[in-house]
Motif scaffolding. Structure first.
Motif, PDB file in Angstrom:
ATOM      1  N   THR A  29      12.839 -87.341  87.918  1.00 38.08           N
ATOM      2  CA  THR A  29      13.912 -87.439  86.914  1.00 38.08           C
ATOM      3  C   THR A  29      13.963 -86.188  86.010  1.00 38.08           C
ATOM      4  O   THR A  29      15.006 -85.523  85.957  1.00 38.08           O
ATOM      5  CB  THR A  29      13.747 -88.732  86.089  1.00 38.08           C
ATOM      6  OG1 THR A  29      13.417 -89.791  86.990  1.00 38.08           O
ATOM      7  CG2 THR A  29      14.995 -89.087  85.317  1.00 38.08           C
ATOM      8  N   PRO A  30      12.855 -85.824  85.313  1.00 44.80           N
ATOM      9  CA  PRO A  30      12.961 -84.606  84.473  1.00 44.80           C
ATOM     10  C   PRO A  30      13.185 -83.333  85.303  1.00 44.80           C
ATOM     11  O   PRO A  30      13.933 -82.459  84.882  1.00 44.80           O
ATOM     12  CB  PRO A  30      11.611 -84.541  83.741  1.00 44.80           C
ATOM     13  CG  PRO A  30      10.713 -85.485  84.413  1.00 44.80           C
ATOM     14  CD  PRO A  30      11.548 -86.466  85.158  1.00 44.80           C
ATOM     15  N   LEU A  31      12.592 -83.322  86.492  1.00 45.61           N
ATOM     16  CA  LEU A  31      12.756 -82.118  87.316  1.00 45.61           C
ATOM     17  C   LEU A  31      14.209 -81.935  87.757  1.00 45.61           C
ATOM     18  O   LEU A  31      14.725 -80.826  87.785  1.00 45.61           O
ATOM     19  CB  LEU A  31      11.850 -82.194  88.558  1.00 45.61           C
ATOM     20  CG  LEU A  31      10.427 -81.695  88.342  1.00 45.61           C
ATOM     21  CD1 LEU A  31       9.573 -81.984  89.565  1.00 45.61           C
ATOM     22  CD2 LEU A  31      10.400 -80.206  88.044  1.00 45.61           C
ATOM     23  N   THR A  32      14.861 -83.073  88.078  1.00 45.40           N
ATOM     24  CA  THR A  32      16.274 -82.997  88.464  1.00 45.40           C
ATOM     25  C   THR A  32      17.103 -82.453  87.296  1.00 45.40           C
ATOM     26  O   THR A  32      17.978 -81.583  87.487  1.00 45.40           O
ATOM     27  CB  THR A  32      16.789 -84.396  88.864  1.00 45.40           C
ATOM     28  OG1 THR A  32      15.838 -84.991  89.726  1.00 45.40           O
ATOM     29  CG2 THR A  32      18.128 -84.348  89.558  1.00 45.40           C
ATOM     30  N   SER A  33      16.797 -82.937  86.052  1.00 46.83           N
ATOM     31  CA  SER A  33      17.518 -82.442  84.867  1.00 46.83           C
ATOM     32  C   SER A  33      17.295 -80.943  84.715  1.00 46.83           C
ATOM     33  O   SER A  33      18.263 -80.173  84.557  1.00 46.83           O
ATOM     34  CB  SER A  33      17.012 -83.124  83.598  1.00 46.83           C
ATOM     35  OG  SER A  33      17.203 -84.482  83.695  1.00 46.83           O
ATOM     36  N   ILE A  34      15.992 -80.543  84.780  1.00 49.53           N
ATOM     37  CA  ILE A  34      15.666 -79.122  84.588  1.00 49.53           C
ATOM     38  C   ILE A  34      16.408 -78.279  85.627  1.00 49.53           C
ATOM     39  O   ILE A  34      17.056 -77.284  85.304  1.00 49.53           O
ATOM     40  CB  ILE A  34      14.124 -78.904  84.687  1.00 49.53           C
ATOM     41  CG1 ILE A  34      13.438 -79.548  83.472  1.00 49.53           C
ATOM     42  CG2 ILE A  34      13.781 -77.423  84.781  1.00 49.53           C
ATOM     43  CD1 ILE A  34      11.923 -79.609  83.554  1.00 49.53           C
ATOM     44  N   ASP A  62      12.708 -79.772  76.421  1.00 48.29           N
ATOM     45  CA  ASP A  62      12.328 -81.186  76.204  1.00 48.29           C
ATOM     46  C   ASP A  62      11.870 -81.855  77.523  1.00 48.29           C
ATOM     47  O   ASP A  62      10.855 -82.559  77.567  1.00 48.29           O
ATOM     48  CB  ASP A  62      13.510 -81.972  75.630  1.00 48.29           C
ATOM     49  CG  ASP A  62      13.747 -81.636  74.164  1.00 48.29           C
ATOM     50  OD1 ASP A  62      12.831 -81.022  73.560  1.00 48.29           O
ATOM     51  OD2 ASP A  62      14.820 -81.991  73.644  1.00 48.29           O
ATOM     52  N   GLU A  63      12.700 -81.606  78.585  1.00 44.13           N
ATOM     53  CA  GLU A  63      12.360 -82.218  79.881  1.00 44.13           C
ATOM     54  C   GLU A  63      11.015 -81.702  80.392  1.00 44.13           C
ATOM     55  O   GLU A  63      10.195 -82.448  80.934  1.00 44.13           O
ATOM     56  CB  GLU A  63      13.457 -81.935  80.928  1.00 44.13           C
ATOM     57  CG  GLU A  63      14.780 -82.650  80.676  1.00 44.13           C
ATOM     58  CD  GLU A  63      14.664 -84.181  80.717  1.00 44.13           C
ATOM     59  OE1 GLU A  63      13.717 -84.727  81.321  1.00 44.13           O
ATOM     60  OE2 GLU A  63      15.519 -84.852  80.112  1.00 44.13           O
ATOM     61  N   ALA A  64      10.811 -80.374  80.197  1.00 42.36           N
ATOM     62  CA  ALA A  64       9.543 -79.775  80.655  1.00 42.36           C
ATOM     63  C   ALA A  64       8.378 -80.390  79.886  1.00 42.36           C
ATOM     64  O   ALA A  64       7.318 -80.698  80.455  1.00 42.36           O
ATOM     65  CB  ALA A  64       9.579 -78.265  80.464  1.00 42.36           C
ATOM     66  N   LYS A  65       8.623 -80.588  78.536  1.00 41.53           N
ATOM     67  CA  LYS A  65       7.554 -81.187  77.709  1.00 41.53           C
ATOM     68  C   LYS A  65       7.253 -82.606  78.189  1.00 41.53           C
ATOM     69  O   LYS A  65       6.100 -83.039  78.276  1.00 41.53           O
ATOM     70  CB  LYS A  65       7.976 -81.200  76.231  1.00 41.53           C
ATOM     71  CG  LYS A  65       7.305 -80.077  75.441  1.00 41.53           C
ATOM     72  CD  LYS A  65       7.522 -80.244  73.983  1.00 41.53           C
ATOM     73  CE  LYS A  65       6.241 -80.689  73.313  1.00 41.53           C
ATOM     74  NZ  LYS A  65       6.379 -80.808  71.878  1.00 41.53           N
ATOM     75  N   ARG A  66       8.338 -83.330  78.502  1.00 36.16           N
ATOM     76  CA  ARG A  66       8.176 -84.697  79.004  1.00 36.16           C
ATOM     77  C   ARG A  66       7.336 -84.704  80.290  1.00 36.16           C
ATOM     78  O   ARG A  66       6.443 -85.546  80.467  1.00 36.16           O
ATOM     79  CB  ARG A  66       9.570 -85.295  79.314  1.00 36.16           C
ATOM     80  CG  ARG A  66       9.700 -86.750  78.959  1.00 36.16           C
ATOM     81  CD  ARG A  66      11.160 -87.114  78.891  1.00 36.16           C
ATOM     82  NE  ARG A  66      11.676 -87.503  80.201  1.00 36.16           N
ATOM     83  CZ  ARG A  66      11.544 -88.734  80.702  1.00 36.16           C
ATOM     84  NH1 ARG A  66      10.909 -89.653  80.011  1.00 36.16           N
ATOM     85  NH2 ARG A  66      12.044 -89.030  81.869  1.00 36.16           N
ATOM     86  N   LEU A  67       7.650 -83.684  81.113  1.00 32.92           N
ATOM     87  CA  LEU A  67       6.889 -83.550  82.363  1.00 32.92           C
ATOM     88  C   LEU A  67       5.405 -83.317  82.081  1.00 32.92           C
ATOM     89  O   LEU A  67       4.531 -83.913  82.702  1.00 32.92           O
ATOM     90  CB  LEU A  67       7.415 -82.367  83.177  1.00 32.92           C
ATOM     91  CG  LEU A  67       8.401 -82.674  84.281  1.00 32.92           C
ATOM     92  CD1 LEU A  67       8.809 -81.378  84.978  1.00 32.92           C
ATOM     93  CD2 LEU A  67       7.794 -83.610  85.316  1.00 32.92           C
ATOM     94  N   ILE A  89      21.080 -76.033  75.851  1.00 36.97           N
ATOM     95  CA  ILE A  89      20.640 -76.286  77.230  1.00 36.97           C
ATOM     96  C   ILE A  89      19.168 -75.906  77.391  1.00 36.97           C
ATOM     97  O   ILE A  89      18.369 -76.651  78.000  1.00 36.97           O
ATOM     98  CB  ILE A  89      21.537 -75.514  78.217  1.00 36.97           C
ATOM     99  CG1 ILE A  89      22.957 -76.042  78.073  1.00 36.97           C
ATOM    100  CG2 ILE A  89      20.962 -75.586  79.645  1.00 36.97           C
ATOM    101  CD1 ILE A  89      23.756 -76.377  79.229  1.00 36.97           C
ATOM    102  N   ALA A  90      18.822 -74.734  76.814  1.00 39.06           N
ATOM    103  CA  ALA A  90      17.405 -74.312  76.881  1.00 39.06           C
ATOM    104  C   ALA A  90      16.523 -75.358  76.207  1.00 39.06           C
ATOM    105  O   ALA A  90      15.415 -75.666  76.672  1.00 39.06           O
ATOM    106  CB  ALA A  90      17.228 -72.948  76.223  1.00 39.06           C
TER     107      ALA A  90
END
Ligand code: ADP
Length: 549
Positions: free
Chosen positions: A344-349, A375-380, A369-370
């Motif tokens: 999920t986060p990887l797809t967003s990134i 945020d997604e990377a942090k979640r990962l 966007i950055a």
């Protein structure tokens, strides 16, 4: 044996009776015969005297059933009181007559053509020219014996009855001492001298058998002691599918009661699968299958026991694999969840990066966007951190060095870390009480950190989080209470499962991974502790952890 002895004694008695009676009859017959001859002799004496005095007239005057005959020197019959002399043949060939002419008297016994019966003859010489012969029928003797037949019959019947009674009594008396022998005794004394070699052999064999039974029992006991403490169930059966031995775990795992050895193995289970496996194993085929019973999963390993290559029984090993099966299931679910959560986060990134790469983003939106990508990377990173921590706990790959941990100091440190998060929601975080425990500091920090973090995350604005510590009954108790959104009772059982979140949309907005409480549960279990939760939707939740000191 009793019947055989009885028969033999009876036959012996009856034979003896028959022989005695026969001998008695022979003696009686001979005795009677000699008396008859004596009588004939006496009769001959007075008949001779009478004949000499009065001639044939005297003989004719005699009334008798005996036959009286006068024969002259040439063998011609001069007088016969039973037959017409003219019809009688020459008597010179008669033994008794010849003997009488030669020796003065003669005797013989033979069949008489004249009267058609066996007769006894006695002849006496009157002078050199004449012989007087007197004879009587042998049937007179037979008639006497025949007259005794009815007495003999009753004698035989009475003797037979007495023989039956005696034979019966004797047979029982002979067999009784043998029947009374206790064959289980170690040293049997023979009741009869003749049977001593047999009983000596039985004693020898008893000794060997007892020794072997003792050895077998000892081995069986050893086997029982060895297997009794095993968690696995063991059953040993013979080729007839009868139980030779088993341990308590086997009975317990099958839920079987009152199992008796030397009885069918199907006392344990009579499912078709089990029966089929047992039928196969006695033919020499091993089998393995899973058995599900009362929420438990067992692995059954059924192997033949081969003696000289031939199946002579089997061993059945029952292993409780419920925990392993559950672990496998959880592991499969975990892998599926991990893939999903990472994707999920990887797809967003990747999506954000793609639109940036294609120059589709306005310069003023780049920052946003950055930020999203960040945020997604942090979640990962948080997710991967959690996964790593959990897998370390799974593999017990933790620094096992336990030490005395001041839980109060730990809680204050955690609260300080989460100060900003609490401040943003105006949540008052307090800590009271005191407790220490012997444990792994960083795991205990994880526990307190996750509980307080959740209490703030799922707390309401202007709410509170109360952390209280105490020691009771040799336990350190950590209580984390909030007046936040609470957990629905239907979710309470599942919140400790990996990746489980009670309210998906809400949780996503809050940003959890669904792994926090799994880590808490693992860490608490690592310390042999317990975790309890009480919660009411929209009112708040209380997590209580008890750690043995
Ligand atoms: P997450 O990372 O989602 O917080 P956790 O394993 O820590 O994962 O928690 C599992 C779920 O339990 C959460 O998604 C949340 O729904 C619920 N939960 C945990 N702690 C609390 C709490 N203090 N108040 C309300 N719900 C909570």
């Amino acid at each position: 044996m009793t019947t055989k002895i009885f028969k033999n004694i009876l036959i012996t008695c009856l034979c003896a009776t028959v022989i005695i009676i026969s001998l008695f009859l022979v003696v009686l017959y001979n005795n009677f015969k000699s008396e008859t001859i004596t009588k004939l002799k006496n009769d001959a004496v007075y008949l001779t005297a009478g004949y000499k005095a009065q001639g044939i007239d005297y003989l004719e005057s005699i009334e008798t059933s005996d036959r009286i005959t006068l024969i002259d020197e040439s063998g011609e019959v001069i007088y016969d009181n039973h037959a017409n002399v003219e019809k009688l043949d020459d008597h010179s060939d008669r033994i008794e007559i010849n003997e009488a002419f030669e020796d003065g008297e003669g005797y013989s016994e033979r069949y008489s053509d004249t009267i058609g019966k066996v007769s006894l003859y006695y002849a006496k010489a009157i002078d050199n020219d004449t012989v007087l012969r007197i004879s009587t029928q042998a049937s007179t003797i037979s008639a006497l014996l025949l007259g005794m037949t009815s007495y003999l019959f009753w004698i035989i019947i009475i003797v037979a009855i007495i023989a039956v009674l005696i034979a019966n009594h004797l047979a029982k008396a002979i067999v009784k001492p043998i029947n009374d022998i206790d064959l289980n005794k170690s040293n049997i004394i023979s009741p009869y001298k003749e049977l001593s070699p047999l009983f000596a052999r039985i004693n020898e064999q008893n000794y060997t058998i007892n020794k072997q039974i003792k050895n077998l029992n000892q081995r069986k006991e050893e086997f029982k002691t060895m297997t009794e403490n095993m968690a696995e169930g063991i059953i040993v059966i013979n080729q007839k599918k009868d139980v030779l031995t088993y341990n308590e775990s086997a009975a317990k795992l099958f839920g079987a009661h009152d199992i008796s050895e030397n009885n069918s193995v199907f006392q344990f289970d009579h499912s078709l699968k089990f029966m089929e496996a047992i039928d196969n194993v006695v033919l020499g085929q091993k089998s393995e299958y899973k058995l599900e019973k009362d929420d438990k999963v067992y692995s059954l390993l059924i192997n033949p026991i081969l003696v000289n290559g031939k199946p002579s029984g089997a061993t059945i090993l029952i292993i409780d694999i419920t925990a392993k099966e559950l672990q496998d299931k959880l592991r499969r679910e975990f892998s599926a969840n991990v893939s999903h959560e990472l994707k999920t986060p990887l797809t967003s990134i990747s999506g954000f990066a793609e639109i940036m790469k294609n120059g589709l983003v306005d310069p003023e939106d780049v920052k946003d966007i950055a930020g999203n990508i960040y945020d997604e990377a942090k979640r990962l990173i948080v997710l991967i951190d959690d996964i790593i921590r959990l897998s370390r706990l799974d593999n017990s790959d933790v620094d096992v060095k336990k030490e005395s941990v001041d839980l109060k100091a730990l809680a204050i440190e955690v609260i300080a870390h989460l100060k900003n998060a609490a401040k943003q929601k105006h949540i008052a975080v307090s800590c009271e009480g005191y407790a220490t425990v012997n444990g792994v500091p960083y795991l205990l920090e994880e526990v307190i950190q996750n509980l307080i973090d959740n209490a703030i995350k799922y707390g309401k604005d202007d709410g509170y989080v109360k952390v209280s510590l105490c020691e009771k009954d040799n336990e350190a108790i950590i209580k984390v209470e909030d007046n936040g959104i609470g957990i629905a009772s239907s979710d309470l059982d599942r919140i400790f499962e990996r990746f489980y979140r009670s309210d998906k949309s809400h949780s996503k907005a809050i940003g959890g991974t669904g792994l926090g409480l799994s880590i808490v549960k693992h860490a608490v279990e690592y310390h042999n502790g317990k975790i309890e939760v009480e919660s009411k939707l929209n009112e708040g939740s209380t997590f209580v952890i008890r750690l043995p000191k």
